[in-house]
Scaffold this active site. Structure first.
Site, PDB file in Angstrom:
ATOM      1  N   CYS A  84       0.849  -1.188   0.000  1.00 35.97           N
ATOM      2  CA  CYS A  84       0.000   0.000   0.000  1.00 35.97           C
ATOM      3  C   CYS A  84       0.885   1.238   0.000  1.00 35.97           C
ATOM      4  CB  CYS A  84      -0.960   0.006   1.193  1.00 35.97           C
ATOM      5  SG  CYS A  84      -0.304   0.734   2.692  1.00 35.97           S
ATOM      6  N   GLU A  85       0.441   2.243  -0.748  1.00 37.80           N
ATOM      7  CA  GLU A  85       1.300   3.417  -0.903  1.00 37.80           C
ATOM      8  C   GLU A  85       1.270   4.334   0.319  1.00 37.80           C
ATOM      9  OE1 GLU A  85      -0.142   5.215  -4.444  1.00 37.80           O
ATOM     10  OE2 GLU A  85      -1.749   6.324  -3.460  1.00 37.80           O
ATOM     11  N   HIS A  86       0.324   4.110   1.221  1.00 30.63           N
ATOM     12  CA  HIS A  86       0.262   4.971   2.403  1.00 30.63           C
ATOM     13  C   HIS A  86       1.237   4.547   3.497  1.00 30.63           C
ATOM     14  CE1 HIS A  86      -4.059   5.574   0.867  1.00 30.63           C
ATOM     15  NE2 HIS A  86      -3.281   6.526   0.409  1.00 30.63           N
ATOM     16  N   HIS A  87       1.476   3.242   3.618  1.00 30.67           N
ATOM     17  CA  HIS A  87       2.339   2.744   4.691  1.00 30.67           C
ATOM     18  C   HIS A  87       3.498   1.892   4.184  1.00 30.67           C
ATOM     19  CE1 HIS A  87      -1.765   3.335   6.330  1.00 30.67           C
ATOM     20  NE2 HIS A  87      -1.109   3.890   7.338  1.00 30.67           N
ATOM     21  N   GLN A 125      -5.817  -0.337  -3.142  1.00 31.55           N
ATOM     22  CA  GLN A 125      -6.592  -1.435  -3.737  1.00 31.55           C
ATOM     23  C   GLN A 125      -7.581  -0.940  -4.794  1.00 31.55           C
ATOM     24  OE1 GLN A 125      -8.285  -4.236  -0.929  1.00 31.55           O
ATOM     25  NE2 GLN A 125      -9.803  -4.942  -2.402  1.00 31.55           N
ATOM     26  N   HIS A 153      -5.186  -6.220   4.389  1.00 41.08           N
ATOM     27  CA  HIS A 153      -4.214  -5.126   4.461  1.00 41.08           C
ATOM     28  C   HIS A 153      -3.448  -5.172   5.775  1.00 41.08           C
ATOM     29  CE1 HIS A 153      -5.673  -2.632   0.983  1.00 41.08           C
ATOM     30  NE2 HIS A 153      -6.638  -3.536   1.103  1.00 41.08           N
ATOM     31  N   CYS A 155      -1.472  -2.974   6.829  1.00 42.20           N
ATOM     32  CA  CYS A 155      -1.436  -1.662   7.496  1.00 42.20           C
ATOM     33  C   CYS A 155      -2.635  -1.498   8.417  1.00 42.20           C
ATOM     34  CB  CYS A 155      -1.362  -0.525   6.478  1.00 42.20           C
ATOM     35  SG  CYS A 155      -2.781  -0.404   5.383  1.00 42.20           S
TER      36      CYS A 155
HETATM   37 ZN   LIG Z   1      -1.882   1.353   4.160  1.00 42.43          ZN
END
Ligand SMILES: [Zn+2]
Length: 192
Positions: A84-87, A125, A153, A155
């Site tokens: 995931c690009e956030h975490h 996603q 996920h 994260c």
């Molecule tokens: Zn994430």
């Protein structure tokens, strides 16, 4: 996606970053288990992001054939692992894809291959789902495409944001799959 040749200058830059991370969290870089960790992590990061250098539409175009078949083609349970690009933590699960050919079909191995390419980029996603759908639509110009992604996920799970084992489901579709009857048929076929 397996990488056989690493870009040495990228490995070097990433090694320095990972060393910095380990130092910042208070690790002893001389511990036996950590001696080669920066290099291993650097190579993992390059592997997990190797999908940027491959064009999924070109892959589909390379194995496109004229064929009269015009019933849905369904490939289900394609495993994927992405970040995931956030975490930059893993999310992984299964992709189910159907398309209805309109004169062109594609070599079946190319469908899991584009999942592989798009999952080896930093993703969310929702966008991952849409990109798979759009690539097939653009390359094959079928009568319709439908994509369902089921994923867990890390994260959410590792950070305790979500209950263990909860699954996130996303979908995208085009053309003939705009009909709810077609979508129901799809869900039935993937056992949902
Ligand atoms: Zn994430």
């Amino acid at each position: 996606m397996i990488i056989t040749q690493y870009d040495e200058s990228k490995v070097k830059d990433l090694k320095e970053c990972v060393t910095q991370v380990l130092t910042t969290v208070g690790e002893d870089l001389n511990r036996e288990g950590l001696i080669n960790t920066p290099e291993r992590v650097a190579k993992c990061i390059l592997q997990f992001t190797s999908g940027y250098s491959v064009d999924p539409i070109a892959v589909l175009n390379s194995a496109k054939f004229k064929e009269d078949y015009s019933k849905p083609v369904l490939i289900k349970d394609i495993e994927f692992y992405s970040l995931c690009e956030h975490h930059m933590l893993p999310f992984f699960g299964k992709v189910h894809i159907a398309y209805i050919p309109d004169g062109s079909i594609v070599g079946l191995s190319k469908i899991p291959r584009i999942v592989d390419i798009l999952s080896h980029r930093l993703q969310v996603q929702e966008r991952f789902t849409r990109e798979i759908c759009q690539c097939i639509q653009q390359a094959l110009q079928p009568k319709g495409v439908m994509v369902v992604v089921e994923a867990q996920h890390m994260c959410m799970q590792m950070r305790g944001v979500e209950k263990q084992g909860a699954t996130t489901v996303t979908s995208d579709y085009s053309g003939d799959f705009s009909s709810s009857q077609m979508r129901e048929e799809f869900y039935k076929q993937i056992g949902k």
